[in-house]
Scaffold this motif. Sequence first.
Motif, PDB file in Angstrom:
ATOM      1  N   ASP A   1      53.007  31.743  47.920  1.00  0.00           N
ATOM      2  CA  ASP A   1      53.768  30.377  48.053  1.00  0.00           C
ATOM      3  C   ASP A   1      55.169  30.882  48.569  1.00  0.00           C
ATOM      4  OD1 ASP A   1      55.044  28.050  48.382  1.00  0.00           O
ATOM      5  OD2 ASP A   1      55.127  27.539  46.091  1.00  0.00           O
ATOM      6  N   GLY A   2      55.472  31.161  49.975  1.00  0.00           N
ATOM      7  CA  GLY A   2      56.580  31.547  50.087  1.00  0.00           C
ATOM      8  C   GLY A   2      56.587  32.928  49.935  1.00  0.00           C
ATOM      9  N   GLY A   3      57.593  33.767  49.221  1.00  0.00           N
ATOM     10  CA  GLY A   3      57.263  35.192  48.918  1.00  0.00           C
ATOM     11  C   GLY A   3      56.804  35.242  47.385  1.00  0.00           C
ATOM     12  N   GLU A   4      56.585  34.248  46.700  1.00  0.00           N
ATOM     13  CA  GLU A   4      55.830  34.403  45.468  1.00  0.00           C
ATOM     14  C   GLU A   4      54.165  34.413  45.156  1.00  0.00           C
ATOM     15  OE1 GLU A   4      56.724  34.993  41.578  1.00  0.00           O
ATOM     16  OE2 GLU A   4      58.095  34.477  42.971  1.00  0.00           O
ATOM     17  N   LEU A   5      54.041  35.444  44.708  1.00  0.00           N
ATOM     18  CA  LEU A   5      52.464  35.737  44.292  1.00  0.00           C
ATOM     19  C   LEU A   5      52.030  34.498  43.395  1.00  0.00           C
ATOM     20  CD1 LEU A   5      50.227  37.481  45.265  1.00  0.00           C
ATOM     21  CD2 LEU A   5      50.765  38.897  43.261  1.00  0.00           C
ATOM     22  N   VAL A   6      50.957  33.600  43.725  1.00  0.00           N
ATOM     23  CA  VAL A   6      50.505  32.826  43.115  1.00  0.00           C
ATOM     24  C   VAL A   6      48.970  32.727  42.878  1.00  0.00           C
ATOM     25  CG1 VAL A   6      52.016  31.019  43.870  1.00  0.00           C
ATOM     26  CG2 VAL A   6      49.966  31.310  45.158  1.00  0.00           C
ATOM     27  N   ALA A   7      48.269  33.790  43.625  1.00  0.00           N
ATOM     28  CA  ALA A   7      46.867  33.997  42.991  1.00  0.00           C
ATOM     29  C   ALA A   7      46.481  35.466  43.739  1.00  0.00           C
ATOM     30  CB  ALA A   7      46.000  33.092  43.681  1.00  0.00           C
ATOM     31  N   ALA A   8      45.605  35.967  42.904  1.00  0.00           N
ATOM     32  CA  ALA A   8      45.180  37.409  43.394  1.00  0.00           C
ATOM     33  C   ALA A   8      43.789  37.534  42.831  1.00  0.00           C
ATOM     34  CB  ALA A   8      45.998  38.594  42.908  1.00  0.00           C
ATOM     35  N   ALA A   9      42.932  38.531  43.747  1.00  0.00           N
ATOM     36  CA  ALA A   9      41.599  38.975  43.228  1.00  0.00           C
ATOM     37  C   ALA A   9      41.610  40.369  43.288  1.00  0.00           C
ATOM     38  CB  ALA A   9      40.547  37.926  44.092  1.00  0.00           C
ATOM     39  N   PRO A  10      41.641  41.018  42.338  1.00  0.00           N
ATOM     40  CA  PRO A  10      41.606  42.666  42.454  1.00  0.00           C
ATOM     41  C   PRO A  10      40.244  42.945  42.644  1.00  0.00           C
ATOM     42  CG  PRO A  10      41.935  41.882  40.183  1.00  0.00           C
ATOM     43  CD  PRO A  10      41.684  40.518  40.883  1.00  0.00           C
ATOM     44  N   LEU A  11      39.717  43.530  43.864  1.00  0.00           N
ATOM     45  CA  LEU A  11      38.343  43.517  44.158  1.00  0.00           C
ATOM     46  C   LEU A  11      38.292  45.144  45.020  1.00  0.00           C
ATOM     47  CD1 LEU A  11      37.084  40.416  45.638  1.00  0.00           C
ATOM     48  CD2 LEU A  11      36.953  41.036  43.158  1.00  0.00           C
ATOM     49  N   MET A  12      37.228  45.674  44.877  1.00  0.00           N
ATOM     50  CA  MET A  12      36.822  46.902  45.726  1.00  0.00           C
ATOM     51  C   MET A  12      35.607  46.658  46.490  1.00  0.00           C
ATOM     52  SD  MET A  12      35.911  49.645  42.774  1.00  0.00           S
ATOM     53  CE  MET A  12      35.204  50.858  43.875  1.00  0.00           C
ATOM     54  N   ARG A  13      35.284  47.307  47.252  1.00  0.00           N
ATOM     55  CA  ARG A  13      33.733  47.415  47.831  1.00  0.00           C
ATOM     56  C   ARG A  13      33.058  48.440  47.160  1.00  0.00           C
ATOM     57  NH1 ARG A  13      31.870  50.639  52.092  1.00  0.00           N
ATOM     58  NH2 ARG A  13      34.030  51.391  52.286  1.00  0.00           N
ATOM     59  N   ALA A  14      32.007  47.871  46.919  1.00  0.00           N
ATOM     60  CA  ALA A  14      30.866  48.859  46.047  1.00  0.00           C
ATOM     61  C   ALA A  14      29.809  49.366  46.920  1.00  0.00           C
ATOM     62  CB  ALA A  14      30.442  47.873  44.911  1.00  0.00           C
ATOM     63  N   GLY A  15      29.404  50.409  46.775  1.00  0.00           N
ATOM     64  CA  GLY A  15      28.276  50.953  47.541  1.00  0.00           C
ATOM     65  C   GLY A  15      26.936  50.685  46.938  1.00  0.00           C
ATOM     66  N   GLY A  16      25.836  50.849  47.297  1.00  0.00           N
ATOM     67  CA  GLY A  16      24.669  50.603  46.486  1.00  0.00           C
ATOM     68  C   GLY A  16      23.632  49.849  47.750  1.00  0.00           C
ATOM     69  N   PRO A  17      22.438  49.343  47.396  1.00  0.00           N
ATOM     70  CA  PRO A  17      21.611  48.858  48.226  1.00  0.00           C
ATOM     71  C   PRO A  17      22.169  47.277  48.718  1.00  0.00           C
ATOM     72  CG  PRO A  17      20.776  48.833  45.993  1.00  0.00           C
ATOM     73  CD  PRO A  17      21.900  49.708  45.830  1.00  0.00           C
ATOM     74  N   VAL A  18      23.046  46.474  47.593  1.00  0.00           N
ATOM     75  CA  VAL A  18      23.436  45.343  48.223  1.00  0.00           C
ATOM     76  C   VAL A  18      24.917  45.406  48.277  1.00  0.00           C
ATOM     77  CG1 VAL A  18      23.875  42.919  47.065  1.00  0.00           C
ATOM     78  CG2 VAL A  18      21.701  44.106  46.791  1.00  0.00           C
ATOM     79  N   PRO A  19      25.374  45.396  49.738  1.00  0.00           N
ATOM     80  CA  PRO A  19      26.883  45.502  49.931  1.00  0.00           C
ATOM     81  C   PRO A  19      27.590  44.158  49.251  1.00  0.00           C
ATOM     82  CG  PRO A  19      25.639  45.361  51.826  1.00  0.00           C
ATOM     83  CD  PRO A  19      24.619  45.035  50.791  1.00  0.00           C
ATOM     84  N   SER A  20      28.580  44.765  48.262  1.00  0.00           N
ATOM     85  CA  SER A  20      29.255  43.672  47.290  1.00  0.00           C
ATOM     86  C   SER A  20      30.555  43.935  47.374  1.00  0.00           C
ATOM     87  CB  SER A  20      28.594  43.948  46.123  1.00  0.00           C
ATOM     88  OG  SER A  20      27.371  43.671  45.755  1.00  0.00           O
ATOM     89  N   LEU A  21      31.521  42.989  46.917  1.00  0.00           N
ATOM     90  CA  LEU A  21      33.053  43.111  46.511  1.00  0.00           C
ATOM     91  C   LEU A  21      32.964  42.914  44.921  1.00  0.00           C
ATOM     92  CD1 LEU A  21      34.897  40.963  49.262  1.00  0.00           C
ATOM     93  CD2 LEU A  21      34.592  43.686  49.147  1.00  0.00           C
ATOM     94  N   VAL A  22      33.515  44.080  44.204  1.00  0.00           N
ATOM     95  CA  VAL A  22      33.323  43.865  42.700  1.00  0.00           C
ATOM     96  C   VAL A  22      34.830  43.885  42.137  1.00  0.00           C
ATOM     97  CG1 VAL A  22      30.732  44.836  42.766  1.00  0.00           C
ATOM     98  CG2 VAL A  22      32.970  46.228  42.176  1.00  0.00           C
ATOM     99  N   PRO A  23      34.874  43.447  40.836  1.00  0.00           N
ATOM    100  CA  PRO A  23      36.163  43.444  40.425  1.00  0.00           C
ATOM    101  C   PRO A  23      36.557  44.975  40.147  1.00  0.00           C
ATOM    102  CG  PRO A  23      35.088  41.947  39.266  1.00  0.00           C
ATOM    103  CD  PRO A  23      34.251  42.619  40.101  1.00  0.00           C
ATOM    104  N   LEU A  24      37.837  45.247  40.302  1.00  0.00           N
ATOM    105  CA  LEU A  24      38.448  46.499  39.634  1.00  0.00           C
ATOM    106  C   LEU A  24      38.279  46.559  38.328  1.00  0.00           C
ATOM    107  CD1 LEU A  24      41.764  46.967  41.527  1.00  0.00           C
ATOM    108  CD2 LEU A  24      39.544  47.772  42.351  1.00  0.00           C
ATOM    109  N   GLY A  25      38.257  47.742  37.605  1.00  0.00           N
ATOM    110  CA  GLY A  25      38.014  47.782  36.108  1.00  0.00           C
ATOM    111  C   GLY A  25      36.783  48.747  35.750  1.00  0.00           C
ATOM    112  N   GLY A  26      35.615  48.263  36.495  1.00  0.00           N
ATOM    113  CA  GLY A  26      34.588  48.928  36.078  1.00  0.00           C
ATOM    114  C   GLY A  26      34.120  48.732  34.743  1.00  0.00           C
ATOM    115  N   ALA A  27      33.248  49.904  34.371  1.00  0.00           N
ATOM    116  CA  ALA A  27      32.569  49.637  33.108  1.00  0.00           C
ATOM    117  C   ALA A  27      33.537  49.735  31.788  1.00  0.00           C
ATOM    118  CB  ALA A  27      31.345  50.770  32.968  1.00  0.00           C
ATOM    119  N   ILE A  28      34.658  50.560  31.997  1.00  0.00           N
ATOM    120  CA  ILE A  28      35.368  50.743  30.772  1.00  0.00           C
ATOM    121  C   ILE A  28      36.325  49.355  30.622  1.00  0.00           C
ATOM    122  CG2 ILE A  28      35.463  53.091  31.073  1.00  0.00           C
ATOM    123  CD1 ILE A  28      38.586  52.690  32.347  1.00  0.00           C
ATOM    124  N   SER A  29      36.348  48.366  31.367  1.00  0.00           N
ATOM    125  CA  SER A  29      37.000  46.882  31.161  1.00  0.00           C
ATOM    126  C   SER A  29      36.142  45.911  30.831  1.00  0.00           C
ATOM    127  CB  SER A  29      37.503  46.697  32.521  1.00  0.00           C
ATOM    128  OG  SER A  29      38.346  47.632  33.112  1.00  0.00           O
TER     129      SER A  29
END
Length: 365
Positions: free
Chosen positions: A60-88
């Motif tokens: 909103d202007g310069g202020e961050l008001v929402a964020a989705a921390p994702l990464m593209r995952a490999g594998g048979p189903v192309p996916s966007l998954v959250p950062l943090g993996g199994a240790i989160s």
Amino acid sequence: MTYTTELVTDDGDFAALAADWGRLYGRCGTATPFQSHAWLHSWWLSYGRRGRLRLLLVRDGGELVAAAPLMRAGGPVPSLVPLGGAISDYGDVLLDDGHGERAVDALTEALSGAARTALIDFREVRPGGAAERVYERWRGPRRRVGDSLCLELPAVPMDELLARLPSAKAQRVRAKLRRLTALGVERQVVGPDGVDRALRRMLELHRLQWQGRKVTSEHLRPRFCDHLVRSVGPMVRSGDAVVTEFRLDDDVVAVDLTLLSRRLAGGYLYGAHPRLRERKADVAVMLLDACAAHTGSGARGALSLLRGNEPYKHHWRPDPVVNQRLLLARRRTAPLLTAAVGDVAARRRGKELVRAWRERGGGGP
């Protein structure tokens, strides 16, 4: 009010977001420590793969008001998954509490555009998490399935936790607390300058306590150590983590890492020297007593025992809380959603069959 959206794919740009991300994190009441910038950026440095970063930002202007921390995952189903993996233990998006549904709509629209030919797969969303608001606004195919089980206690001092137990069991716990005092076990919160050393000592003790037994192998790897040392110091300084050392005869015999957010406190990892058990010290009671000291007299809402259904956790009469897996597709990627749901069902059925086989004695002696 006009919102702008941005897709960040560069590692350096991710690092530069620390201040903006921190302000947004502080304004998102559902956020857990696993959505802090310190945790996520450190995780990316240890576990991320070049070219796969996908951060969706709404301003909103310069202020961050929402964020989705994702990464593209490999594998048979192309996916966007959250950062943090199994240790989160929890995954989620961030939404500014001071902004209404228009910010949710803007993030949802940005996610739809970023998905293209991929499935969006939000894993380990704690019930009530911000990602549920995105799920509710999603216009394409979607499915919600159960993910990992977490066990939770009310975020109250130890005396109130004991009041939840049958009187005989509560008496035994009090006796164990007295035993710790009689042994001379002392605990001390580690200041920011001592965190790195304490974490390395914790991992040494963790390795020692599990020697000769089955252990989560990732906890013993250098990249995990690097991640903890890099992330927890800033989290301690911002109040999102606390590291506690336990001493016996002037030696550090245990170290505990507890993560904190507005809604929960959770014991993440610890290391304890075997001599504590040899001296008849109950390590589980010792750790829970320390964790309960950081619950703020119920202000946080939950004292989470985090993921896992280990029998020792049930001694405290926790409430079962099942994390959610939120699957979002566009109409043209609906087959990916069907494939992912089918995979979940097949894995669940496989676990049930293995459990039944073991109950029939198939697991051997």
